[in-house]
Design a protein around this motif. Structure first.
Motif, PDB file in Angstrom:
ATOM      1  N   LEU A 161      27.787  -2.411  -9.091  1.00  0.00           N
ATOM      2  CA  LEU A 161      26.446  -1.838  -8.991  1.00  0.00           C
ATOM      3  C   LEU A 161      25.632  -2.396 -10.133  1.00  0.00           C
ATOM      4  O   LEU A 161      26.077  -2.368 -11.283  1.00  0.00           O
ATOM      5  CB  LEU A 161      26.501  -0.308  -9.079  1.00  0.00           C
ATOM      6  CG  LEU A 161      25.157   0.428  -9.243  1.00  0.00           C
ATOM      7  CD1 LEU A 161      24.301   0.246  -7.996  1.00  0.00           C
ATOM      8  CD2 LEU A 161      25.392   1.896  -9.550  1.00  0.00           C
ATOM      9  N   SER A 162      24.439  -2.924  -9.832  1.00  0.00           N
ATOM     10  CA  SER A 162      23.575  -3.454 -10.888  1.00  0.00           C
ATOM     11  C   SER A 162      22.168  -2.901 -10.730  1.00  0.00           C
ATOM     12  O   SER A 162      21.648  -2.774  -9.617  1.00  0.00           O
ATOM     13  CB  SER A 162      23.534  -4.986 -10.838  1.00  0.00           C
ATOM     14  OG  SER A 162      22.939  -5.440  -9.648  1.00  0.00           O
ATOM     15  N   LEU A 163      21.577  -2.566 -11.864  1.00  0.00           N
ATOM     16  CA  LEU A 163      20.200  -2.081 -11.935  1.00  0.00           C
ATOM     17  C   LEU A 163      19.457  -2.945 -12.934  1.00  0.00           C
ATOM     18  O   LEU A 163      19.924  -3.158 -14.057  1.00  0.00           O
ATOM     19  CB  LEU A 163      20.165  -0.621 -12.378  1.00  0.00           C
ATOM     20  CG  LEU A 163      20.972   0.375 -11.536  1.00  0.00           C
ATOM     21  CD1 LEU A 163      20.969   1.746 -12.194  1.00  0.00           C
ATOM     22  CD2 LEU A 163      20.411   0.469 -10.123  1.00  0.00           C
ATOM     23  N   VAL A 211      21.606  -2.631 -16.304  1.00  0.00           N
ATOM     24  CA  VAL A 211      22.838  -1.870 -16.326  1.00  0.00           C
ATOM     25  C   VAL A 211      23.721  -2.406 -15.197  1.00  0.00           C
ATOM     26  O   VAL A 211      23.259  -2.524 -14.059  1.00  0.00           O
ATOM     27  CB  VAL A 211      22.613  -0.362 -16.135  1.00  0.00           C
ATOM     28  CG1 VAL A 211      23.949   0.375 -16.127  1.00  0.00           C
ATOM     29  CG2 VAL A 211      21.713   0.185 -17.214  1.00  0.00           C
ATOM     30  N   GLU A 212      24.967  -2.741 -15.540  1.00  0.00           N
ATOM     31  CA  GLU A 212      25.909  -3.235 -14.527  1.00  0.00           C
ATOM     32  C   GLU A 212      27.200  -2.454 -14.617  1.00  0.00           C
ATOM     33  O   GLU A 212      27.730  -2.246 -15.709  1.00  0.00           O
ATOM     34  CB  GLU A 212      26.203  -4.718 -14.717  1.00  0.00           C
ATOM     35  CG  GLU A 212      25.025  -5.626 -14.443  1.00  0.00           C
ATOM     36  CD  GLU A 212      25.430  -7.095 -14.514  1.00  0.00           C
ATOM     37  OE1 GLU A 212      26.361  -7.472 -13.784  1.00  0.00           O
ATOM     38  OE2 GLU A 212      24.841  -7.818 -15.309  1.00  0.00           O
ATOM     39  N   LEU A 213      27.679  -2.024 -13.452  1.00  0.00           N
ATOM     40  CA  LEU A 213      28.954  -1.341 -13.357  1.00  0.00           C
ATOM     41  C   LEU A 213      29.832  -2.116 -12.384  1.00  0.00           C
ATOM     42  O   LEU A 213      29.471  -2.327 -11.226  1.00  0.00           O
ATOM     43  CB  LEU A 213      28.775   0.091 -12.859  1.00  0.00           C
ATOM     44  CG  LEU A 213      30.063   0.871 -12.554  1.00  0.00           C
ATOM     45  CD1 LEU A 213      30.896   1.058 -13.813  1.00  0.00           C
ATOM     46  CD2 LEU A 213      29.752   2.209 -11.900  1.00  0.00           C
ATOM     47  N   GLY A 214      30.973  -2.588 -12.877  1.00  0.00           N
ATOM     48  CA  GLY A 214      31.924  -3.289 -12.018  1.00  0.00           C
ATOM     49  C   GLY A 214      33.236  -2.545 -11.979  1.00  0.00           C
ATOM     50  O   GLY A 214      33.661  -1.961 -12.981  1.00  0.00           O
ATOM     51  N   TRP A 215      33.884  -2.547 -10.818  1.00  0.00           N
ATOM     52  CA  TRP A 215      35.158  -1.851 -10.706  1.00  0.00           C
ATOM     53  C   TRP A 215      36.143  -2.682  -9.892  1.00  0.00           C
ATOM     54  O   TRP A 215      35.761  -3.471  -9.036  1.00  0.00           O
ATOM     55  CB  TRP A 215      34.988  -0.466 -10.083  1.00  0.00           C
ATOM     56  CG  TRP A 215      34.343  -0.457  -8.727  1.00  0.00           C
ATOM     57  CD1 TRP A 215      34.938  -0.628  -7.512  1.00  0.00           C
ATOM     58  CD2 TRP A 215      32.944  -0.261  -8.462  1.00  0.00           C
ATOM     59  NE1 TRP A 215      34.015  -0.560  -6.502  1.00  0.00           N
ATOM     60  CE2 TRP A 215      32.783  -0.323  -7.055  1.00  0.00           C
ATOM     61  CE3 TRP A 215      31.825  -0.037  -9.260  1.00  0.00           C
ATOM     62  CZ2 TRP A 215      31.555  -0.179  -6.436  1.00  0.00           C
ATOM     63  CZ3 TRP A 215      30.597   0.121  -8.646  1.00  0.00           C
ATOM     64  CH2 TRP A 215      30.460   0.051  -7.256  1.00  0.00           C
TER      65      TRP A 215
END
Length: 878
Positions: A716-718, A700-704
């Protein structure tokens, strides 16, 4: 209620038309200001007069913007504009009487900040007299250079003086520029000169020069263009009945003069179709802005220096045709938007969309409507060959006008072309809505009415409303009068409404009836709107036959009897209707193979062979695509679902099967930006991935990232690799403004992983520029911090032998600190890492400015552990 309000506003504007406006003004360079007195006379006092002080919209900084966004407007930080009223008086043959006046805030219809003192109200005595208003207006220092200054060149198209206006009513304030009989005298000190529209006379002594200008008919603006002496290079182009003057900045005289020679043919084309240009003089002025903004005011067209600096970039004459189109668009405003007054807030499509329509009519009549008609070069050379391969396919109407509408509709950002700014839901797409969709609506209307009848409507509108105002309802009334038919459905769907349509050829059945070929074509329509469309069948030798389908039903079967066998059926072959999906317009579906140059069909699959893998990709615009690579034993694919989701995947067979599939959610925000409408900004992506590489992984990756209201980015990466372990990493960068164009960036990051995770997946120092001896360090835990200072940019506009242009160089100093920990056997001790460095980001443009990339040049020094400095190079964004 809205109709009654519009009628009242137009009545007020019409009453003001009887007034003459005389302005005596002086330019004060040391104050960056104009000081003047405006005189308006009435035979009979209207009781009160309202004026707009548009300069006060820029008196206060926009409190909603980040320092990065703010610096995108101002050359050296926020620089105020303002208009101050110093005196108001009533003049009669008996003398002058001081008058009280009121300053009112503007309603938040155009913007939501700096609204104070925008409206001036004066109660007038009864009887005949002249209103005198003494004012002082300041030019701000901004990149657009209008209204304001850029370097030593000053420009203000309209509103540098109190602008006669109608008062707000019911909280609305349409932006209507009414026409007046203007006479302006501008005095500049020695060492300065001006380029003014209209019929100009000048008187000069050793200390000052006085320019006086007037017009043969009422106009909506008197534009100012001021520069130090020797800056403006002038030339006169002979044109029967009109004096054309070209005004260039140093270095661009030849290009500006050459472009000016195209004015006569464009003006003659417009005059023949839509009525004569009413003035005896026209200015073509090179404006110093480098952001590519072209502008028009009464009697003057401004084209940006951006255009001339890139005119021959990489290939000689690459922007020759495109510059003529820009010129044609701006000249069209002399008939629409300037030539006919419109509400520039709610109905700006009648200005921009109509100018787009006139310009494209001229362009396609001149260069043809089909195929690549924008970048066609007749010289031979390396640059010209590159242009032909990369850009030779581009069609002005399809790729620069229709394609933006298709993309906007696909992402769900389409809305009505008539809409006040405060009601706009997708402000970031306003240019597409007004220019491109506005053009498409007008082209559809011209198709239904017939182009000759539509030209007659526009000619009649120009003749009737040259000095007045024009609305969408006026256009509807003229169309109904010219065609004898009702246009209420068309306007309710495509002008005032948010209709959409998707026409399709769904199949056909062929048979023989004696010598005739009988073809039944099944057509369908989806959507909330429609208009009649052409259905055409084609034979192998180019034979064609067509019928009109009214498209009122959601489907129909149309029978053709032809002397030739039908190979293809096409709905709306000339793209006359607004259609959100062109891929299904032909049966059978079309395929275009891309071989030696780029292609981008709007109504076909694009097939691109891949010589390296002996495979190929098939795609349609930015909506979906897939690839097959036999030599690599691999496949790939992706599909976009509107503005919200994208799915990608791929697989390959080697020693084992590997592959991945990802689902991405595109994230949007609607930050407050000080504008009346709602603006959508892409702010990040959330991606879920399942992969086998060859280990199974779940990620799971969240980029902003934001730049407008706030300037920051991060991710944020998991990652979970069962049963090996897991990893989590977080980083964030915040930008802080220290001074104009001087920024501090602070980056922090952490990482954490299970001890048994394979080393290739452990957190590492990917942020460091220097090479660490031995294997790149990695650990179970990680902490990272970096401090950077971005220095103000240099903008050299330096030509690299005509092949490319260096437009900006921005330098950064940085220091990075990191610590890694490794658990497990022995609990390895890993030192603290520290490096410092400097780098320059060099922005380079090529292909007429249509291709851009950033070159990175830097040097880093490792201070802990101590090591040798490293020089690094790279290219991003190519």
């Amino acid at each position: 209620m809205r109709s009654a309000l519009c009628c009242l506003l137009l009545t007020l504007a019409g009453e003001a038309l009887a007034s003459s406006v005389q302005i005596e003004s002086t330019f004060v360079p040391d104050e960056h200001a104009i000081v003047g007195t405006m005189r308006m006379g009435w035979d009979s006092s209207p009781g009160e007069a309202w004026f707009a002080l548009l300069g006060n919209f820029g008196r206060e900084p926009n409190p909603y913007l980040s320092p990065l966004a703010q610096d995108g407007s101002y050359v050296s930080g926020f620089d105020p504009a303002w208009t101050v009223i110093e005196r108001v008086a009533w003049s009669t043959p008996d003398g002058e009487e001081e008058l009280p006046f009121e300053l009112h805030p503007a309603p938040p219809t155009l913007q939501t900040y700096s609204l104070d003192d925008v409206l001036l109200r004066v109660e007038l005595p009864e009887g005949e007299g002249d209103l005198l208003i003494a004012f002082r207006t300041r030019f701000p220092h901004i990149w657009a250079g209008e209204p304001g200054r850029l370097g030593d060149v000053y420009t203000w198209r309209f509103g540098w003086h109190p602008l006669p206006a109608s008062p707000p009513m019911d909280g609305t304030w349409p932006l209507l520029l009414s026409a007046h009989d203007y006479r302006v005298t501008l005095t500049v000190p020695a060492g300065w000169e001006a380029a003014l529209p209209g019929e100009v006379t000048r008187e000069e002594d050793g200390e000052r020069t006085a320019f006086t200008t007037s017009f043969s008919a009422p106009v909506r603006s008197v534009s100012l263009f001021l520069a130090p002496k020797g800056t403006l290079r002038r030339a006169t182009v002979p044109l029967q009945g009109i004096e054309v003057e070209a005004v260039a900045l140093p270095g661009d005289e030849d290009l500006v003069r050459a472009l000016a020679t195209y004015l006569p043919e464009i003006l003659a084309y417009y005059a023949e179709k839509y009525g004569p240009y009413p003035e005896g003089r026209l200015l073509l002025v090179e404006h110093p802005n480098e952001i590519g903004v072209a502008m028009t005011a009464d009697g003057v067209v401004y084209l940006p220096r951006w255009l001339f600096r890139r005119f021959d970039l990489t290939a000689g004459g690459i922007l020759s045709r495109y510059s003529r189109y820009i010129l044609a668009h701006e000249l069209a405003h002399l008939w629409w938007g300037i030539g006919i007054g419109v509400d520039l807030d709610a109905e700006n499509w009648l200005s921009e969309g109509m100018s787009q329509y006139l310009a494209l009519r001229w362009y396609e009549d001149t260069f043809g409507a089909d195929g690549g008609n924008v970048f066609q070069l007749e010289r031979h050379g390396l640059g010209e060959e590159l242009v032909n391969r990369q850009l030779g396919f581009m069609n002005l109407r399809q790729h620069m006008t229709e394609l933006p509408y298709l993309q906007t509709a696909f992402t769900g950002f389409d809305e009505a072309v008539v809409k006040p700014g405060g009601e706009v839901r997708y402000e970031q797409a306003s240019a597409v809505r007004l220019y491109d969709k506005g053009y498409l609506v007008l082209r559809a209307a011209a198709s239904l009415a017939g182009e000759e009848a539509f030209d007659g409507v526009l000619r009649q509108a120009h003749a009737q409303a040259r000095s007045g105002m024009f609305t969408s309802s006026d256009l509807q009334a003229l169309l109904e009068g010219a065609t004898g038919e009702g246009w209420e459905v068309f306007f309710s769907q495509w002008v005032y409404g948010e209709a959409w349509a998707d026409y399709a050829a769904a199949g056909m059945v062929r048979a023989r009836d004696g010598e005739e070929h009988v073809t039944a074509v099944h057509v369908t329509r989806a959507g909330t709107g429609y208009m009649p469309v052409t259905v055409e069948v084609r034979g192998a030798e180019g034979e064609r036959s067509s019928q009109t389908w009214d498209a009122g039903a959601m489907s129909a079967t149309i029978e053709f009897r032809t002397p030739f066998p039908v190979r293809e059926a096409v709905v709306d072959p000339d793209h006359r209707a607004l259609d959100v999906d062109r891929l299904n317009n032909a049966w059978p579906r079309r395929f275009v193979v891309m071989l030696d140059r780029n292609e981008l069909p709007l109504d076909a699959y694009l097939v691109q062979p891949d010589a390296a893998t002996e495979g190929m990709t098939i795609r349609y615009l930015d909506r979906f695509g897939w690839g097959v690579y036999p030599q690599a034993m691999a496949v790939s694919g992706w599909v976009r679902y509107g503005r919200e989701w994208t799915m990608t995947g791929g697989a390959a067979v080697g020693e084992t099967l590997v592959g991945a599939i990802s689902l991405t959610r595109h994230l949007w925000a609607t930050p407050r930006l000080g504008s009346a409408g709602t603006y959508w900004e892409p702010v990040g992506e959330l991606t879920f991935t399942v992969a086998r590489q060859p280990l199974w992984t779940l990620g799971v990756e969240l980029g902003w990232q934001e730049e407008l209201a706030r300037a920051h980015s991060g991710g944020l990466s998991l990652l979970w690799i069962p049963p090996e372990g897991w990893k989590a990493e977080l980083s964030h960068t915040q930008l802080l403004g220290l001074a104009p164009h001087l920024y501090l960036t602070l980056t922090v990051g952490v990482g954490l992983a299970s001890p048994d995770l394979p080393s290739a997946f452990l957190p590492a120092l990917s942020e460091f520029r220097t090479r660490i001896a031995g294997n790149p360090p990695h650990g179970d835990r990680k902490a990272f911090a970096s401090l950077g200072i971005w220095l103000p940019p240099l903008r050299p506009d330096y030509s690299l032998g005509g092949a490319a242009l260096v437009t900006e160089v921005r330098s950064r100093l940085y220091a990075s600190l990191a610590r890694l920990w490794r658990e497990g056997e022995g609990g390895e001790i890993i030192p603290t890492y520290l490096e410092v460095g400097a780098e320059a980001m060099i922005q380079v443009e090529a292909l007429g400015g249509l291709l851009g990339f950033t070159a990175v040049v830097g040097i880093g020094w490792p201070l802990s552990p101590v090591g040798e400095g490293v020089l690094y190079l790279g290219i991003v964004g190519l």
